[in-house]
Design a protein around this motif. Structure first.
Motif, mmCIF file in Angstrom:
data_model
loop_
_atom_site.group_PDB
_atom_site.id
_atom_site.type_symbol
_atom_site.label_atom_id
_atom_site.label_comp_id
_atom_site.label_asym_id
_atom_site.label_seq_id
_atom_site.Cartn_x
_atom_site.Cartn_y
_atom_site.Cartn_z
ATOM 1 N N LYS A 98 0.844 -1.195 0.000
ATOM 2 C CA LYS A 98 0.000 0.000 0.000
ATOM 3 C C LYS A 98 0.879 1.244 0.000
ATOM 4 C CE LYS A 98 -3.618 2.318 2.630
ATOM 5 N NZ LYS A 98 -4.399 2.316 3.875
ATOM 6 N N ASN A 99 0.646 2.129 -0.968
ATOM 7 C CA ASN A 99 1.404 3.379 -1.104
ATOM 8 C C ASN A 99 2.915 3.154 -1.162
ATOM 9 O OD1 ASN A 99 -0.969 4.977 -1.036
ATOM 10 N ND2 ASN A 99 -0.986 4.852 1.197
ATOM 11 N N GLY A 100 3.342 1.986 -1.619
ATOM 12 C CA GLY A 100 4.766 1.724 -1.774
ATOM 13 C C GLY A 100 5.504 1.420 -0.485
ATOM 14 N N GLU A 101 4.772 1.122 0.595
ATOM 15 C CA GLU A 101 5.421 0.898 1.897
ATOM 16 C C GLU A 101 6.330 -0.328 1.890
ATOM 17 O OE1 GLU A 101 2.105 0.754 4.535
ATOM 18 O OE2 GLU A 101 1.935 2.940 4.673
ATOM 19 N N VAL A 102 5.869 -1.419 1.281
ATOM 20 C CA VAL A 102 6.691 -2.628 1.216
ATOM 21 C C VAL A 102 7.916 -2.369 0.331
ATOM 22 C CG1 VAL A 102 6.755 -5.054 0.512
ATOM 23 C CG2 VAL A 102 4.717 -4.143 1.655
ATOM 24 N N LEU A 103 7.710 -1.657 -0.764
ATOM 25 C CA LEU A 103 8.812 -1.318 -1.666
ATOM 26 C C LEU A 103 9.866 -0.473 -0.944
ATOM 27 C CD1 LEU A 103 10.218 -1.145 -4.386
ATOM 28 C CD2 LEU A 103 8.583 0.633 -5.051
ATOM 29 N N ASP A 104 9.431 0.497 -0.152
ATOM 30 C CA ASP A 104 10.383 1.323 0.604
ATOM 31 C C ASP A 104 11.203 0.471 1.572
ATOM 32 O OD1 ASP A 104 9.605 3.650 -0.672
ATOM 33 O OD2 ASP A 104 8.218 4.271 0.913
ATOM 34 N N ALA A 105 10.531 -0.455 2.255
ATOM 35 C CA ALA A 105 11.232 -1.330 3.200
ATOM 36 C C ALA A 105 12.215 -2.245 2.463
ATOM 37 C CB ALA A 105 10.226 -2.163 3.996
ATOM 38 N N LEU A 106 11.787 -2.779 1.320
ATOM 39 C CA LEU A 106 12.656 -3.642 0.527
ATOM 40 C C LEU A 106 13.861 -2.867 -0.007
ATOM 41 C CD1 LEU A 106 13.153 -6.412 -0.677
ATOM 42 C CD2 LEU A 106 11.633 -5.802 -2.579
ATOM 43 N N GLN A 107 13.635 -1.618 -0.380
ATOM 44 C CA GLN A 107 14.749 -0.772 -0.837
ATOM 45 C C GLN A 107 15.771 -0.582 0.278
ATOM 46 O OE1 GLN A 107 14.415 2.883 -3.476
ATOM 47 N NE2 GLN A 107 14.580 3.842 -1.462
ATOM 48 N N GLU A 108 15.299 -0.341 1.506
ATOM 49 C CA GLU A 108 16.222 -0.169 2.633
ATOM 50 C C GLU A 108 16.996 -1.447 2.913
ATOM 51 O OE1 GLU A 108 17.343 2.519 4.283
ATOM 52 O OE2 GLU A 108 16.217 3.517 2.698
ATOM 53 N N LEU A 109 16.319 -2.593 2.869
ATOM 54 C CA LEU A 109 17.012 -3.874 3.068
ATOM 55 C C LEU A 109 18.075 -4.097 1.994
ATOM 56 C CD1 LEU A 109 14.062 -6.245 4.038
ATOM 57 C CD2 LEU A 109 15.933 -5.468 5.516
ATOM 58 N N THR A 110 17.737 -3.738 0.761
ATOM 59 C CA THR A 110 18.692 -3.904 -0.345
ATOM 60 C C THR A 110 19.884 -2.974 -0.153
ATOM 61 O OG1 THR A 110 16.839 -4.477 -1.794
ATOM 62 C CG2 THR A 110 18.926 -3.923 -2.853
ATOM 63 N N ARG A 111 19.632 -1.748 0.276
ATOM 64 C CA ARG A 111 20.729 -0.808 0.543
ATOM 65 C C ARG A 111 21.643 -1.346 1.647
ATOM 66 N NH1 ARG A 111 17.783 5.157 0.585
ATOM 67 N NH2 ARG A 111 17.589 5.376 -1.669
ATOM 68 N N LEU A 112 21.049 -1.942 2.671
ATOM 69 C CA LEU A 112 21.856 -2.518 3.759
ATOM 70 C C LEU A 112 22.699 -3.692 3.254
ATOM 71 C CD1 LEU A 112 19.320 -2.407 6.723
ATOM 72 C CD2 LEU A 112 21.423 -1.067 6.490
ATOM 73 N N ALA A 113 22.122 -4.513 2.381
ATOM 74 C CA ALA A 113 22.880 -5.639 1.810
ATOM 75 C C ALA A 113 24.060 -5.126 0.994
ATOM 76 C CB ALA A 113 21.961 -6.491 0.939
ATOM 77 N N VAL A 114 23.849 -4.049 0.240
ATOM 78 C CA VAL A 114 24.927 -3.462 -0.547
ATOM 79 C C VAL A 114 25.991 -2.873 0.380
ATOM 80 C CG1 VAL A 114 25.513 -1.589 -2.151
ATOM 81 C CG2 VAL A 114 23.507 -3.025 -2.577
ATOM 82 N N GLN A 115 25.552 -2.180 1.420
ATOM 83 C CA GLN A 115 26.502 -1.588 2.366
ATOM 84 C C GLN A 115 27.345 -2.673 3.045
ATOM 85 O OE1 GLN A 115 24.781 1.055 5.248
ATOM 86 N NE2 GLN A 115 26.707 1.383 6.304
ATOM 87 N N GLN A 116 26.711 -3.784 3.389
ATOM 88 C CA GLN A 116 27.437 -4.869 4.028
ATOM 89 C C GLN A 116 28.499 -5.450 3.085
ATOM 90 O OE1 GLN A 116 25.091 -8.320 5.082
ATOM 91 N NE2 GLN A 116 26.433 -8.779 6.808
ATOM 92 N N ALA A 117 28.163 -5.531 1.798
ATOM 93 C CA ALA A 117 29.090 -6.114 0.826
ATOM 94 C C ALA A 117 30.201 -5.147 0.410
ATOM 95 C CB ALA A 117 28.327 -6.580 -0.409
ATOM 96 N N THR A 118 29.883 -3.850 0.316
ATOM 97 C CA THR A 118 30.862 -2.884 -0.207
ATOM 98 C C THR A 118 31.532 -2.051 0.876
ATOM 99 O OG1 THR A 118 29.211 -1.123 -0.491
ATOM 100 C CG2 THR A 118 29.535 -2.675 -2.347
ATOM 101 N N GLY A 119 30.899 -1.979 2.042
ATOM 102 C CA GLY A 119 31.440 -1.147 3.115
ATOM 103 C C GLY A 119 31.078 0.318 2.981
ATOM 104 N N GLU A 120 30.267 0.665 1.973
ATOM 105 C CA GLU A 120 29.866 2.052 1.759
ATOM 106 C C GLU A 120 28.353 2.163 1.733
ATOM 107 O OE1 GLU A 120 31.672 4.029 -1.521
ATOM 108 O OE2 GLU A 120 33.605 3.042 -1.216
ATOM 109 N N ARG A 121 27.847 3.295 2.245
ATOM 110 C CA ARG A 121 26.406 3.548 2.254
ATOM 111 C C ARG A 121 25.903 3.697 0.820
ATOM 112 N NH1 ARG A 121 22.713 7.804 2.601
ATOM 113 N NH2 ARG A 121 20.983 7.387 4.004
#
Length: 198
Positions: A98-121
């Protein structure tokens, strides 16, 4: 950050902890944000963004397999952001919510996965089933329509509350119309764009 920080700056941060109490976007603010994005997409910066996209794509592919969802993952670079899109499967609308709420949460999780792998935000943008692209188009049309109406009739018009990224889209659309300006008023999550005749 100062009280003059624009939604262009706030949208780059995209966290409610860093949102300022007052902001205004003028055509010069939008132009400087665009030129900063144009200059960021070259050389090592682009290689880093491609790496972010690849890490995000791997993470999302595993997630889709786990959920047993069908979808094609597309990677791109736009300015100073990696863009990752998932399209194709019927079940994908469940990843928008609803209103992209799940998408926003998934985007944050994906950003965290990238940060964990690269060491950069990461500031990557995730879209699912073209929801963000469609939303961008609708908000841009809304901003332009309201700006023309205020330019013709005068006064001011308040829009519904939006996220920092959504407000930036509206501010950019308003900035393209002569005789009006836009400001953001209120406190998250009720912060909204107000269009005012000059």
């Amino acid at each position: 950050m100062t009280a003059e920080t624009s939604d262009a700056d706030v949208a780059e941060i995209e966290t409610t902890d860093d949102i300022v109490a007052d902001d205004t976007t003028t055509p010069s603010d939008a132009d400087s944000a665009d030129s900063a994005e144009d200059s960021a997409g070259t050389g090592d910066g682009e290689d880093r963004l491609v790496e972010e996209g690849e890490v995000a794509g791997d993470y999302l592919e595993q997630l889709l397999d786990l959920l047993d969802f069908d979808g094609d993952i597309d990677l791109d670079v736009d300015g100073d952001r990696a863009i990752v899109s998932i399209d194709g499967g019927r079940d994908l609308v469940k990843l928008v919510g609803k209103n992209g709420e799940v998408l926003d949460a998934l985007q944050e999780l994906t950003r965290l996965a990238v940060q964990q792998a690269t060491g950069e935000r990461s500031r990557l943008m995730l879209d699912v089933a073209s929801w963000r692209a469609d939303r961008r188009q609708r908000l841009s049309a809304l901003g332009s329509e309201v700006a023309h109406r205020v330019a013709e009739n005068g006064g001011r018009e308040e829009l519904d509350p939006m996220t920092p990224f959504e407000r930036k889209i509206v501010h950019d659309a308003v900035a393209a119309v002569d005789g009006v300006i836009s400001e953001s008023e209120g406190v998250e999550p009720k912060r909204r764009v107000v269009v005012i005749k000059r």
